[in-house]
Design a protein around this motif. Structure first.
Motif, PDB file in Angstrom:
ATOM      1  N   THR A   1       0.828  -1.210   0.000  1.00 26.80           N
ATOM      2  CA  THR A   1       0.000   0.000   0.000  1.00 26.80           C
ATOM      3  C   THR A   1       0.861   1.257   0.000  1.00 26.80           C
ATOM      4  O   THR A   1       0.395   2.333  -0.389  1.00 26.80           O
ATOM      5  CB  THR A   1      -0.920  -0.003   1.241  1.00 26.80           C
ATOM      6  N   PHE A   2       2.126   1.117   0.397  1.00 33.91           N
ATOM      7  CA  PHE A   2       2.979   2.297   0.551  1.00 33.91           C
ATOM      8  C   PHE A   2       4.268   2.225  -0.261  1.00 33.91           C
ATOM      9  O   PHE A   2       5.226   2.931   0.014  1.00 33.91           O
ATOM     10  CB  PHE A   2       3.274   2.525   2.035  1.00 33.91           C
ATOM     11  N   THR A   3       4.295   1.362  -1.258  1.00 36.86           N
ATOM     12  CA  THR A   3       5.399   1.333  -2.214  1.00 36.86           C
ATOM     13  C   THR A   3       4.816   1.534  -3.606  1.00 36.86           C
ATOM     14  O   THR A   3       3.644   1.275  -3.852  1.00 36.86           O
ATOM     15  CB  THR A   3       6.157  -0.010  -2.153  1.00 36.86           C
ATOM     16  N   GLY A   4       5.648   2.018  -4.521  1.00 37.90           N
ATOM     17  CA  GLY A   4       5.166   2.274  -5.873  1.00 37.90           C
ATOM     18  C   GLY A   4       4.741   3.712  -6.087  1.00 37.90           C
ATOM     19  O   GLY A   4       3.980   4.011  -7.029  1.00 37.90           O
TER      20      GLY A   4
ATOM     21  N   ASN B   1       5.491  -2.072   9.574  1.00 35.70           N
ATOM     22  CA  ASN B   1       5.581  -2.439   8.161  1.00 35.70           C
ATOM     23  C   ASN B   1       5.568  -1.211   7.253  1.00 35.70           C
ATOM     24  O   ASN B   1       6.175  -1.218   6.181  1.00 35.70           O
ATOM     25  CB  ASN B   1       4.432  -3.377   7.806  1.00 35.70           C
ATOM     26  N   ILE B   2       4.892  -0.163   7.688  1.00 31.14           N
ATOM     27  CA  ILE B   2       4.904   1.098   6.935  1.00 31.14           C
ATOM     28  C   ILE B   2       6.326   1.646   6.876  1.00 31.14           C
ATOM     29  O   ILE B   2       6.805   2.070   5.823  1.00 31.14           O
ATOM     30  CB  ILE B   2       3.947   2.117   7.579  1.00 31.14           C
ATOM     31  N   VAL B   3       7.012   1.609   8.010  1.00 39.62           N
ATOM     32  CA  VAL B   3       8.401   2.078   8.064  1.00 39.62           C
ATOM     33  C   VAL B   3       9.282   1.200   7.183  1.00 39.62           C
ATOM     34  O   VAL B   3      10.183   1.696   6.484  1.00 39.62           O
ATOM     35  CB  VAL B   3       8.905   2.087   9.521  1.00 39.62           C
TER      36      VAL B   3
ATOM     37  N   ASP C   1       3.364  10.312   4.456  1.00 45.10           N
ATOM     38  CA  ASP C   1       3.072   9.365   3.367  1.00 45.10           C
ATOM     39  C   ASP C   1       1.914   8.450   3.746  1.00 45.10           C
ATOM     40  O   ASP C   1       1.083   8.100   2.905  1.00 45.10           O
ATOM     41  CB  ASP C   1       4.302   8.494   3.067  1.00 45.10           C
ATOM     42  N   ALA C   2       1.895   8.033   4.993  1.00 48.87           N
ATOM     43  CA  ALA C   2       0.872   7.113   5.494  1.00 48.87           C
ATOM     44  C   ALA C   2       0.049   7.805   6.565  1.00 48.87           C
ATOM     45  O   ALA C   2       0.587   8.254   7.577  1.00 48.87           O
ATOM     46  CB  ALA C   2       1.527   5.853   6.070  1.00 48.87           C
ATOM     47  N   LYS C   3      -1.239   7.904   6.323  1.00 46.52           N
ATOM     48  CA  LYS C   3      -2.142   8.497   7.310  1.00 46.52           C
ATOM     49  C   LYS C   3      -3.189   7.464   7.706  1.00 46.52           C
ATOM     50  O   LYS C   3      -3.259   6.376   7.131  1.00 46.52           O
ATOM     51  CB  LYS C   3      -2.779   9.771   6.751  1.00 46.52           C
ATOM     52  N   VAL C   4      -4.008   7.825   8.701  1.00 50.92           N
ATOM     53  CA  VAL C   4      -4.893   6.829   9.296  1.00 50.92           C
ATOM     54  C   VAL C   4      -6.204   7.481   9.710  1.00 50.92           C
ATOM     55  O   VAL C   4      -6.239   8.665  10.047  1.00 50.92           O
ATOM     56  CB  VAL C   4      -4.198   6.167  10.516  1.00 50.92           C
TER      57      VAL C   4
END
Length: 460
Positions: free
Chosen positions: A293-296, A314-316, A325-328
């Protein structure tokens, strides 16, 4: 891993916790810095004891201990730093023993071979009960209980009890009511954070229309699928029904289960809403479901992934920044109230000794939890861990919401069930929901299978 007599269920309403969580996460979710350092300063003591803040530990020079847990990767490495600080303060030697899931089966083989670990980290209240019933688990001593009483709400103490006797220290907690999203994907799509289930479906369509698959699902591991179901069910059916289903006081053929599966099928059964489709999802483990979800860049395999606060590890690993980059956002309300589902891992003593009791006492202390809190990807139910120990604003708000909720939460339902139903790969609820992911039209058949497996596991 659980049993029907998980009678110390905490949480009475879930509404208070939901409100706190929704309010906390509705604020700006911008990261405010990287990892803190992970060393704990040794404070001087006298005689044969060493005191560090509120926790007093004995000298254990020459003692050796083993701790077993089903933890790998960064989670395992970070926990080893907590154990290393215990070694530094006491002189004991602690070895981490990687366990296989389900851990109760792993421990059974160790006990049968006469070599159980000194402490096991058990991820379900029912697993604690099972370890007690098998006479593996040993009660906590006075020092560990004192530390628990000073640092934990009554609810978190109670879920570590069996027959009103304290066996478990819930060292690690989880907020399992979160959906993480790729901020660039949302920005490009013009999507906003949803607060209701209908808004989530609308947001998913917006993301899909922008050219990105909405959801990543780690279906290779059945526990992630039970978490999806539990959030929908708690919000839609309410806390009382949730408790009844958790104890198998109502059947899985109940209309409330049908309603939850019907809602779930709105995501799992929607063509092209799940990365790789059902086949791809069933081959994707949890870590991969997060990292893809956070690569590409702004064209990842999916725009959103559901799971708990621990997804940050895993996001890190995906080299994404939490909060930018990653929000929630909180798992949206399917019914009247957004759900708050929690989980956790408890330290349970299997070989009673001065050293094992000292380690349990250490794990109940804010000193121990603070070390791992600074490293990220970890949440403690210990109310005396300073909120600033968490390495970014997102996790600080998640941690504050958990502590502020007090006892108003619901523990993971599958973690309350017998192991054969709620915690075994390829069996019970895990397998039934994997089959449902493959064929989300078969709601009635899925209910029948769930009920048959539950009746066999609960013995009723």
């Amino acid at each position: 891993m659980r049993s029907t007599s998980s009678k110390n269920r905490t949480g009475r309403a879930a509404r208070a916790a939901a409100a706190v969580l929704a309010g906390a996460l509705a604020l700006s979710l911008t990261a405010c810095g990287g990892d803190g350092d992970d060393d704990g300063d040794e404070q001087g003591g006298s005689g044969n004891e060493e005191t560090a803040g509120a926790v007093t530990l004995p000298k254990l020079n020459g003692e050796s201990l083993e701790v077993a847990a089903v933890w790998s990767g960064a989670e395992q490495e970070n926990f080893k730093k907590v154990l290393a600080e215990f070694e530094k303060r006491t002189g004991a030697k602690v070895t981490f023993v990687p366990a296989q899931d389900p851990i109760i089966n792993f421990l059974g083989s160790k006990v049968a071979g006469g070599q159980p670990p000194d402490i096991a980290m058990l991820p379900q209240p029912g697993a604690i009960k099972q370890a007690v019933d098998k006479k593996w688990a040993k009660p906590l001593g006075a020092d560990a209980i004192k530390e628990l009483q000073e640092n934990y709400s009554q609810g978190w103490q109670d879920i570590g009890k069996v027959d009103n006797k304290q066996y478990g220290v819930y060292y690690k907690a989880a907020n399992k009511s979160l959906i993480w999203y790729n901020a660039k994907v949302f920005e490009n799509a013009g999507a906003s954070e949803p607060k209701t289930w209908d808004e989530l479906l609308s947001t998913a369509q917006t993301v899909y229309d922008s050219g990105v698959t909405p959801f990543s699902v780690g279906g290779a591991e059945g526990w992630t699928l039970t978490d999806w179901f539990e959030n929908i069910y708690l919000s839609q059916a309410g806390p009382e029904k949730y408790d009844q289903l958790a104890k198998h006081e109502i059947k899985w053929t109940d209309p409330s289960v049908k309603d939850a599966l019907t809602a779930l099928a709105q995501v799992w059964g929607k063509k092209d809403y799940v990365a790789g489709g059902a086949t791809g999802a069933l081959q994707t483990d949890f870590p991969a479901s997060v990292t893809q979800t956070f690569t590409g860049g702004d064209q990842p395999k999916a725009g959103m992934v559901y799971e708990g606060d621990f997804a940050q590890v895993n996001i890190v690993q995906a080299k994404a920044k939490v909060g930018t980059d990653a929000k929630v956002f909180p798992f949206p309300a399917v019914g009247d109230t957004a759900p708050v589902v929690s989980g956790g891992d408890a330290a349970v003593i299997l070989q009673d000794s001065k050293a094992a009791q000292a380690l349990a006492t250490w794990l109940a202390s804010p000193d121990a939890a603070t070390i791992q809190a600074k490293l990220g990807g970890y949440l403690s139910p210990n109310k005396n861990v300073d909120n600033s120990a968490y390495p970014n604003e997102v996790q600080q708000k998640i941690a504050k919401a958990l502590i502020d909720s007090g006892d108003d939460f619901r523990f993971d339902m599958s973690d309350q069930a017998p192991q054969a139903f709620g915690g075994t790969p390829g069996k019970g609820e895990w397998k039934a929901l994997q089959d449902f992911l493959k064929n989300p039209t078969d709601i009635a058949g899925t209910q029948r299978k769930l009920e048959a497996d539950a009746a066999a596991a609960y013995g009723n």
